[in-house]
Design an enzyme around this catalytic site. Structure first.
Site, mmCIF file in Angstrom:
data_model
loop_
_atom_site.group_PDB
_atom_site.id
_atom_site.type_symbol
_atom_site.label_atom_id
_atom_site.label_comp_id
_atom_site.label_asym_id
_atom_site.label_seq_id
_atom_site.Cartn_x
_atom_site.Cartn_y
_atom_site.Cartn_z
ATOM 1 N N ASP A 209 0.822 -1.211 0.000
ATOM 2 C CA ASP A 209 0.000 0.000 0.000
ATOM 3 C C ASP A 209 0.860 1.266 0.000
ATOM 4 O O ASP A 209 0.434 2.320 -0.450
ATOM 5 C CB ASP A 209 -0.920 -0.023 1.232
ATOM 6 C CG ASP A 209 -1.742 1.246 1.360
ATOM 7 O OD1 ASP A 209 -2.487 1.539 0.423
ATOM 8 O OD2 ASP A 209 -1.625 1.949 2.384
ATOM 9 N N LEU A 290 -6.538 6.735 2.722
ATOM 10 C CA LEU A 290 -6.769 7.716 1.656
ATOM 11 C C LEU A 290 -5.616 7.786 0.657
ATOM 12 O O LEU A 290 -5.614 8.639 -0.219
ATOM 13 C CB LEU A 290 -6.985 9.105 2.277
ATOM 14 C CG LEU A 290 -8.275 9.246 3.105
ATOM 15 C CD1 LEU A 290 -8.295 10.565 3.843
ATOM 16 C CD2 LEU A 290 -9.510 9.133 2.218
ATOM 17 N N ARG A 291 -4.657 6.869 0.790
ATOM 18 C CA ARG A 291 -3.510 6.907 -0.136
ATOM 19 C C ARG A 291 -3.961 6.735 -1.590
ATOM 20 O O ARG A 291 -3.447 7.387 -2.492
ATOM 21 C CB ARG A 291 -2.490 5.824 0.204
ATOM 22 C CG ARG A 291 -1.506 6.248 1.264
ATOM 23 C CD ARG A 291 -0.239 5.408 1.240
ATOM 24 N NE ARG A 291 0.523 5.681 2.452
ATOM 25 C CZ ARG A 291 0.571 4.872 3.496
ATOM 26 N NH1 ARG A 291 -0.091 3.742 3.482
ATOM 27 N NH2 ARG A 291 1.275 5.181 4.555
ATOM 28 N N GLY A 292 -4.927 5.842 -1.792
ATOM 29 C CA GLY A 292 -5.425 5.592 -3.156
ATOM 30 C C GLY A 292 -5.976 6.857 -3.793
ATOM 31 O O GLY A 292 -5.669 7.165 -4.952
#
Length: 358
Positions: A209, A290-292
């Protein structure tokens, strides 16, 4: 009078040109977008053996324009940007007002699998610090990689602790070494590129991730393309200099496009409605954190800048979204990474493109 030896016109090792690489568009796009905006967070490249992963990454480093650095600085400090300066350079700049500047090729650091944490992060000489009262620091690979590319082949075989260290430095842009109450930090902003073969095991989902993008590469199946790749390689091995000259104008054109894109990036805008839809796709796919969302926003803006535009389009998002999200869907470490079908399906539904696809 002694005769002086003349250096050959081209002293550095000739590298296979980036623009000559056939196929593997997904990997090439992910690498170029990370060069335009290193804050995307690096690329994880997974694919079969012998598909040109290392060749492509070395070619990318060779393609990049030279950077301005403070002369004789082990951290490749930027002469004017405080965020890319070591503490010593910043202090010297305040005292002297200006520093000698040199131009340097972008460095690609190859991280060996057996590297220790000291080799990666650097070491502090405690004896010297205690006896002479100076912070004696021996820089590691992270210092060398600052403002360059850090490549980890077979990253899935690297110790998890070391992967954590690399990802932390890549995310924060700084490396801190602490020992016996002495602390030293230096800038470590680099494009992190990991590669591996899925047969040898996947990275844990928590580590995966942290990579901005995930590119999948496969062995080329079309016989004509395979012949073209083999012939190109033979031609390059026979006369590397001549082969590179054939692609010189294309290399310069791509280099100029990257520089323009980096300059244009701060002006690129992504419409509020599109940002909402990106988050809707991430939510529908049940992406943790919220990285995506952040990476998809950044990657689509970098793609728009690369193509010379200041407004992000739906197509920019479509072309980058699979790369940004496919590795974030896996909840179970034993599950395989989605090839992109789930992401594309959710994208089509949210952006109202289902009718066009069916």
């Amino acid at each position: 009078m002694t005769a002086t030896l003349q250096a050959p016109p081209k002293t550095h090792r000739v590298v296979f040109p980036f623009t000559a690489i056939v196929g593997q568009e997904e990997m090439k796009l992910a690498l170029l977008l990370n060069v335009i905006d290193p804050k995307i967070g690096g690329v994880m490249i997974m694919g079969d053996r012998g598909t040109g992963k290392s060749t492509t990454i070395r070619a990318l480093a060779d393609l990049l324009p030279e950077i301005e650095v403070v002369d004789n600085d082990p951290f490749n400090s930027h002469p004017s940007d405080p965020d890319l300066m070591s503490d010593n350079v910043r202090q010297a700049l305040e005292e002297q007002g200006s520093l000698p500047v040199a131009h340097k090729k972008v460095i690609m650091v190859d991280l060996p699998l057996g590297a220790t944490e000291d080799r990666v992060c650097g070491t502090i000489d405690i004896e010297k610090a205690l006896s002479e009262g100076v912070k004696a620091f021996e820089p590691g690979l992270l210092a060398k990689a600052n403002r360059g590319i850090l490549y980890v082949d077979e990253v899935n075989l690297l110790d998890d602790h070391l992967v954590d260290v690399l990802l932390d430095s890549a995310a924060s842009g700084w490396n801190t070494v602490e020992r016996e109450g002495i602390s030293i930090r230096h800038p470590a902003r680099f494009v992190l590129v990991g590669s591996g073969n899925p047969e040898e095991g996947e990275l844990r989902p928590q580590l995966l991730d942290r990579f901005g993008m995930h590119a999948e590469i496969h062995t080329v199946k079309e016989p004509n393309l395979r012949v073209q790749i083999v012939e190109q390689r033979s031609e390059f091995d026979r006369d590397p200099q001549k082969f590179c000259e054939t692609y010189q104008s294309q290399q310069e054109e791509l280099q100029n496009s990257l520089v323009k894109a980096q300059n244009l990036l701060p002006s690129v805008n992504i419409d509020y409605d599109l940002r909402v839809k990106i988050s809707e796709v991430c939510s529908e796919l049940d992406v943790d954190g919220l990285r995506g969302d952040i990476v998809t926003n950044r990657a689509s803006k970098a793609l728009a800048a690369f193509e010379g535009r200041t407004e992000v389009t739906v197509d920019d998002i479509r072309r980058t979204m699979v790369l940004c999200l496919r590795h974030r869907l896996r909840k179970d470490p034993l599950e395989t990474i989605d090839s992109g079908y789930k992401v594309e399906k959710a994208f089509n539904r949210v952006f109202g493109l289902e009718t066009e696809e069916n």
